[in-house]
Design a protein around this motif. Structure first.
Motif, PDB file in Angstrom:
ATOM      1  N   ASN A   1       0.835  -1.208   0.000  1.00 31.75           N
ATOM      2  CA  ASN A   1       0.000   0.000   0.000  1.00 31.75           C
ATOM      3  C   ASN A   1       0.869   1.257   0.000  1.00 31.75           C
ATOM      4  N   LEU A   2       1.936   1.237   0.784  1.00 29.32           N
ATOM      5  CA  LEU A   2       2.847   2.388   0.815  1.00 29.32           C
ATOM      6  C   LEU A   2       3.573   2.522  -0.520  1.00 29.32           C
ATOM      7  N   HIS A   3       3.926   1.398  -1.117  1.00 24.31           N
ATOM      8  CA  HIS A   3       4.579   1.411  -2.433  1.00 24.31           C
ATOM      9  C   HIS A   3       3.693   2.108  -3.476  1.00 24.31           C
ATOM     10  N   GLU A   4       2.404   1.850  -3.407  1.00 23.14           N
ATOM     11  CA  GLU A   4       1.470   2.516  -4.326  1.00 23.14           C
ATOM     12  C   GLU A   4       1.529   4.034  -4.152  1.00 23.14           C
ATOM     13  N   ARG A   5       1.697   4.480  -2.928  1.00 24.37           N
ATOM     14  CA  ARG A   5       1.815   5.923  -2.684  1.00 24.37           C
ATOM     15  C   ARG A   5       3.109   6.465  -3.304  1.00 24.37           C
ATOM     16  N   PHE A   6       4.189   5.686  -3.223  1.00 25.25           N
ATOM     17  CA  PHE A   6       5.435   6.088  -3.877  1.00 25.25           C
ATOM     18  C   PHE A   6       5.235   6.205  -5.385  1.00 25.25           C
ATOM     19  N   GLN A   7       4.517   5.271  -5.966  1.00 27.19           N
ATOM     20  CA  GLN A   7       4.254   5.324  -7.397  1.00 27.19           C
ATOM     21  C   GLN A   7       3.452   6.566  -7.763  1.00 27.19           C
ATOM     22  N   LYS A   8       2.487   6.923  -6.928  1.00 24.73           N
ATOM     23  CA  LYS A   8       1.709   8.146  -7.187  1.00 24.73           C
ATOM     24  C   LYS A   8       2.596   9.380  -7.087  1.00 24.73           C
ATOM     25  N   TRP A   9       3.525   9.356  -6.162  1.00 24.31           N
ATOM     26  CA  TRP A   9       4.449  10.477  -6.030  1.00 24.31           C
ATOM     27  C   TRP A   9       5.340  10.569  -7.269  1.00 24.31           C
ATOM     28  N   HIS A  10       5.862   9.430  -7.731  1.00 28.96           N
ATOM     29  CA  HIS A  10       6.691   9.422  -8.944  1.00 28.96           C
ATOM     30  C   HIS A  10       5.908   9.916 -10.156  1.00 28.96           C
ATOM     31  N   ALA A  11       4.623   9.669 -10.181  1.00 35.20           N
ATOM     32  CA  ALA A  11       3.782  10.104 -11.303  1.00 35.20           C
ATOM     33  C   ALA A  11       3.264  11.528 -11.096  1.00 35.20           C
ATOM     34  N   ASN A  12       3.733  12.196 -10.063  1.00 36.29           N
ATOM     35  CA  ASN A  12       3.309  13.565  -9.726  1.00 36.29           C
ATOM     36  C   ASN A  12       1.813  13.668  -9.437  1.00 36.29           C
ATOM     37  N   VAL A  13       1.230  12.595  -8.933  1.00 33.41           N
ATOM     38  CA  VAL A  13      -0.180  12.608  -8.546  1.00 33.41           C
ATOM     39  C   VAL A  13      -0.326  13.148  -7.132  1.00 33.41           C
ATOM     40  N   ILE A  14       0.659  12.862  -6.287  1.00 24.56           N
ATOM     41  CA  ILE A  14       0.668  13.414  -4.929  1.00 24.56           C
ATOM     42  C   ILE A  14       1.981  14.155  -4.715  1.00 24.56           C
ATOM     43  N   SER A  15       1.977  15.025  -3.755  1.00 25.43           N
ATOM     44  CA  SER A  15       3.164  15.840  -3.471  1.00 25.43           C
ATOM     45  C   SER A  15       4.144  15.067  -2.582  1.00 25.43           C
ATOM     46  N   PRO A  16       5.376  15.531  -2.545  1.00 24.64           N
ATOM     47  CA  PRO A  16       6.323  14.895  -1.624  1.00 24.64           C
ATOM     48  C   PRO A  16       5.881  15.036  -0.168  1.00 24.64           C
ATOM     49  N   TRP A  17       5.137  16.091   0.122  1.00 25.39           N
ATOM     50  CA  TRP A  17       4.636  16.294   1.494  1.00 25.39           C
ATOM     51  C   TRP A  17       3.599  15.237   1.839  1.00 25.39           C
ATOM     52  N   ASP A  18       2.743  14.916   0.874  1.00 26.10           N
ATOM     53  CA  ASP A  18       1.757  13.855   1.087  1.00 26.10           C
ATOM     54  C   ASP A  18       2.455  12.515   1.328  1.00 26.10           C
ATOM     55  N   LEU A  19       3.458  12.229   0.519  1.00 24.21           N
ATOM     56  CA  LEU A  19       4.183  10.976   0.668  1.00 24.21           C
ATOM     57  C   LEU A  19       4.915  10.927   2.007  1.00 24.21           C
ATOM     58  N   SER A  20       5.516  12.039   2.370  1.00 17.84           N
ATOM     59  CA  SER A  20       6.211  12.101   3.651  1.00 17.84           C
ATOM     60  C   SER A  20       5.247  11.823   4.804  1.00 17.84           C
TER      61      SER A  20
END
Length: 110
Positions: free
Chosen positions: A30-49
């Motif tokens: 599930n966390l990996h999916e969030r990393f993928q969204k961050w790489h795709a610029n779907v979420i911000s680095p702040w969201d991922l953090s």
């Protein structure tokens, strides 16, 4: 039921470890999916953090406490079977009777 033998306790501990690994792997996916969204610029680095922080202080910590800190491996295995994380067939035959009542009671709660 009488006291578990050393080999039965070892088997139940190994099942608890397997369940812990499966649950942790699922949470990490599930966390990996969030990393993928961050790489795709779907979420911000702040969201991922924030997601990483929540994972570390929430999910990972709760799983650690449940599987490692309680030292109640029988309950951990029964919980994992009742929740579908482990299959009942993964339990060695000589341990099934000992765990069956615990599993059934947890399944009835769900």
């Amino acid at each position: 039921m009488s006291e578990l033998t050393k080999s039965q306790r070892k088997h139940i501990r190994s099942l608890a470890q397997r369940a812990y690994e499966k649950e942790l792997s699922h949470a990490l996916n599930n966390l990996h999916e969030r990393f993928q969204k961050w790489h795709a610029n779907v979420i911000s680095p702040w969201d991922l953090s924030e997601d990483i922080h929540n994972f570390h202080d929430g999910t990972a910590r709760e799983l650690y406490k449940f599987y490692e800190m309680t030292n109640n491996f029988e309950f951990s295995v029964a919980h994992a079977v009742a929740k579908g994380i482990l299959d009942f067939e993964e339990i060695e035959e000589n341990c099934r009777a000992f765990l069956r009542l615990k599993i059934d009671s947890l399944r009835s709660i769900r």
